[in-house]
Write a protein that holds these residues in place. Structure first.
Motif, PDB file in Angstrom:
ATOM      1  N   THR A  92      33.701  -2.571  32.914  1.00 50.20           N
ATOM      2  CA  THR A  92      33.318  -3.572  33.913  1.00 50.20           C
ATOM      3  C   THR A  92      34.526  -3.947  34.773  1.00 50.20           C
ATOM      4  O   THR A  92      34.407  -4.155  35.972  1.00 50.20           O
ATOM      5  CB  THR A  92      32.759  -4.844  33.256  1.00 50.20           C
ATOM      6  N   ILE A  93      35.711  -3.984  34.147  1.00 53.87           N
ATOM      7  CA  ILE A  93      36.929  -4.298  34.893  1.00 53.87           C
ATOM      8  C   ILE A  93      37.328  -3.089  35.733  1.00 53.87           C
ATOM      9  O   ILE A  93      37.778  -3.229  36.871  1.00 53.87           O
ATOM     10  CB  ILE A  93      38.080  -4.677  33.927  1.00 53.87           C
ATOM     11  N   GLN A  94      37.123  -1.890  35.186  1.00 50.52           N
ATOM     12  CA  GLN A  94      37.391  -0.675  35.949  1.00 50.52           C
ATOM     13  C   GLN A  94      36.597  -0.681  37.245  1.00 50.52           C
ATOM     14  O   GLN A  94      37.129  -0.388  38.326  1.00 50.52           O
ATOM     15  CB  GLN A  94      37.012   0.542  35.109  1.00 50.52           C
ATOM     16  N   ALA A  95      35.322  -1.038  37.138  1.00 47.63           N
ATOM     17  CA  ALA A  95      34.479  -1.071  38.332  1.00 47.63           C
ATOM     18  C   ALA A  95      35.030  -2.067  39.346  1.00 47.63           C
ATOM     19  O   ALA A  95      35.062  -1.795  40.547  1.00 47.63           O
ATOM     20  CB  ALA A  95      33.044  -1.425  37.945  1.00 47.63           C
ATOM     21  N   GLN A  96      35.501  -3.210  38.854  1.00 47.58           N
ATOM     22  CA  GLN A  96      36.080  -4.214  39.762  1.00 47.58           C
ATOM     23  C   GLN A  96      37.315  -3.653  40.478  1.00 47.58           C
ATOM     24  O   GLN A  96      37.465  -3.806  41.692  1.00 47.58           O
ATOM     25  CB  GLN A  96      36.527  -5.463  38.991  1.00 47.58           C
TER      26      GLN A  96
END
Lengths: 362, 343
Positions: B184-188
């Motif tokens: 989810t942080i990667q996507a951000q």
């Protein structure tokens, strides 16, 4: 305890809480924390693991998935609840009983560099559990070790070598051979492929699947890699801040995730196809996983959830069977109304089940 | 921009050809993906461009690195320092270790613009706060005086990006910028890089082992193996019609959503190569399913497939033709994948 013939391990309200102290009179006088601080790493997990299945456990770092895996094997002491295996409660077993059970319950670790003793030869490492449990039956330990090495795809002549002489993927094979040495029924695999190169990940996943077929193993496969879980798991449990928030057949969870958190997780996975990537719409979550020290009240996900309403901060959602064999913990969905976006569009508030939070703190 | 770059390391085991001939150009606003397993030379390539190779034991032994017409190899260390951090910047893989734990975020961020743009303390601080806001750090005014340990992994990576972008660099090199982060942080973070690129027109080199990440982010891709460029092509073409057995193997070994239930995942046999002891012939030949005698004997040619599509393989044209045939074969699940690619 709803253990039936099909269930190998049953977790009942399993808890691992770490008390960080605080909140006492002395703390107040000395300027310590005013409230008692508790990390609820695993917070009341109910889960049945079926014989012969691979249960995938996914979640972001810090959500408690490794702690859950370790608590089942008592590598971390549970602070509450039960772990039933073969009718016995492991969580309250004596250490000698537990030791006996470790023949059946094994673990594969994430880091193939740190989980093998660098001063032991590979032969010694794999033989150690055989010696500990006296499983050689008078036979030749050396031969058994060599057979195990062959089983996991290592050259049987390498027993005299040390871990540093092997690559990461080979070391992970050694770790698997060590776990298999006692002929276990159940293996917790904690991020077994995360530290490996892409081409090696496929090798290890295939090896684990082959061994499962040959030896009728049951896996709890812990990973943050949703693509890997999709491939290996029969069922998937999604964890968020100590709780299971969604559980179901891997196929259905990925095709029709119910929880907003699961939807976001799945939409965040990059797909190796530029055509698809160009068309995809992502649900980008705001912020990080909140601290597990005194997590948000109500549904722990409410601080990041695009669908959160006031009630989400007050009601602790229960894991409910929304569709057959597909469970989710969200008060904005119910078996009658399983689609959160439709419910939100219709302006419905609470439609599902939960227990109101009585008071924060334990 | 980079022409026939070779970086070698002198080790006890002999000369390691970490990067052995890589050529590419990157236009303004373009994103290049460099894909490879550990030891393939993808990071060394970029450290060479930034002139960050420790010398000795390393040495750039050949090649031309031109950055906006400047011959980077010919620059003195002082001149390099004037460019590095200002016109070209780098984000490292590990946000936990690439910030100084003893210094406040403010000190580390302000240093960049004080040095390169001659900002006063006050200007630098204002600029730093603005940068932290740009990369989405909430409450930047107060958080700026925190220490790295007070930030989460995703937040630290944002700080790194803010630092790298402080001087509006023309080139941003991101070395596995999301590998240490949750999806989810990667996507951000990826969304952030895309967004900044669109706004500032920065050129980006994205180094990763994750084919999923490059698929959505890049215009063209270089696949490296054992220090060599194995394949080089525009992103769509590389994914649709790879012309190298290694690329094909990599693409197939990623768990595929359209994959049939219960079938084995494709695996590339063997181990990543030891760059100090490469086999004769093609370095991939011991692991290659279609290797023939010639592959074990002779180093393969770098074959041009299309205008911008090259492949290092004795059978590049055949592999490409195969991919073309597979491509035109009917794919029943495609419509389904588009709705939910992981289903």
């Amino acid at each position: 305890m709803n253990e039936n013939g099909n269930t190998l391990i049953s977790l009942q309200n399993l808890q691992v809480h770490y008390d960080l102290g605080g909140g006492t009179l002395i703390d107040r006088i000395t300027g310590g924390s005013r409230v008692r601080r508790v990390v609820k790493a695993v917070d009341g997990v109910n889960l049945d693991i079926k014989r012969g299945e691979t249960l995938g456990l996914v979640g972001e770092s810090g959500c408690g998935k490794s702690t859950l895996g370790k608590a089942i094997l008592r590598l971390t002491e549970p602070t509450g609840g039960q772990v039933f295996y073969g009718g016995k409660d492991l969580a309250h077993a004596s250490s000698s009983e537990m030791r006996e059970q470790r023949k059946n319950l094994q673990m594969i670790f994430q880091d193939p560099y740190a989980s093998l003793n660098p001063r032991m030869t590979v032969g010694q490492i794999i033989a150690e559990p055989i010696r500990t449990f006296n499983l050689s039956n008078g036979g030749n330990i050396e031969a058994k070790v060599q057979d195990l090495m062959e089983t996991v795809g290592l050259n049987r002549r390498f027993t005299k070598r040390y871990p540093h002489e092997f690559s990461g993927g080979q070391r992970q094979r050694i770790g698997i051979a060590r776990a298999l040495a006692v002929d276990p029924k159940f293996i917790v695999a904690d991020e077994p492929i995360s530290a490996l190169d892409v081409s090696i990940q496929a090798q290890i996943m295939n090896l684990m699947e082959r061994l499962q077929r040959e030896k009728n193993l049951t896996y709890l496969f812990i990973s943050h890699d949703l693509r890997a879980i999709r491939h290996v798991a029969d069922r998937v449990a999604v964890m968020y801040l100590g709780k299971i928030v969604e559980l179901g057949e891997a196929k259905t969870v990925y095709a029709e995730p119910l929880m907003p958190y699961t939807k976001a997780l799945i939409s965040a996975v990059p797909i190796p196809d530029p055509e698809i990537e160009a068309k995809r719409e992502r649900i980008i979550l705001k912020g990080d996983v909140p601290s597990p020290i005194n997590p948000p009240s109500g549904c722990h996900f409410n601080t990041r959830c695009p669908y959160a309403i006031a009630e989400c901060r007050q009601i602790d959602p229960s894991l409910v069977e929304i569709k057959p064999k597909h469970y989710a913990a969200c008060i904005r969905i119910s078996p009658e109304r399983p689609h959160i976006d439709e419910n939100a569009a219709a302006g419905l508030g609470v439609v599902g089940e939960g227990t109101p939070e009585i008071k924060k703190g334990s | 921009m980079v022409n026939d770059l070779k970086t070698y390391f002198q080790t006890e085991d002999g000369v390691v050809k970490a990067v052995d001939g890589i050529t590419f150009t990157l236009a303004k606003g373009e994103t290049l993906g460099i894909v490879g397993e550990s030891g393939s030379g993808k990071s060394v390539t970029n450290l060479s461009i930034m002139r960050l190779i420790p010398e000795p034991p390393g040495k750039i032994v050949n090649g031309d690195i031109r950055f906006d017409g400047i011959d980077v190899r010919a620059l003195s260390i002082d001149d390099v320092r004037r460019i590095r951090g200002k016109r070209m910047a780098m984000i490292f893989q590990d946000p936990m270790t690439s910030l100084n734990p003893f210094l406040k975020i403010s000190t580390q961020l302000m240093e960049v613009t004080e040095l390169h743009l001659g900002h006063t303390k006050e200007q630098a601080r204002r600029h730093a706060i603005k940068m932290l806001e740009t990369v989405g750090i909430p409450d930047a005014k107060n958080r700026i005086d925190g220490y790295p340990h007070e930030f989460s992994g995703g937040m630290r990576q944002r700080v790194m990006i803010a630092m790298a972008l402080s001087c509006d660099p023309e080139l941003l090199i991101a070395d596995e910028p999301t590998t240490a982060l949750d999806v989810t942080i990667q996507a951000q973070i990826l969304e952030l890089i895309k967004d900044l690129k669109a706004r500032m027109g920065t050129s980006v080199i994205l180094i990763t082992h994750d084919l999923g990440v490059v698929a959505g982010m890049t215009n063209k891709i270089i696949v490296m193996y054992a220090g060599k460029v194995f394949e080089q092509a525009p992103t769509r073409e590389l994914f649709a019609t790879p012309a190298n057995p290694y690329t094909k193997g990599l693409l197939k070994s990623v768990p595929d959503p359209a994959h049939e239930e219960g079938t084995e995942l494709y695996q590339i046999p063997g181990l990543p190569p030891d760059v100090a002891h490469l086999p004769p012939g093609c370095p991939f030949s011991p692991r290659c399913e279609r290797a023939e005698n010639v592959c074990h004997r002779e180093f393969p040619p770098f074959v041009q497939i299309n205008e911008n599509h090259w492949s290092l393989c004795h059978f590049a044209k055949e592999v490409y033709a195969e991919s073309m045939r597979e491509r035109t074969a009917p794919n029943v699940t495609e419509a389904q994948i588009e709705l939910n690619p992981l289903a």
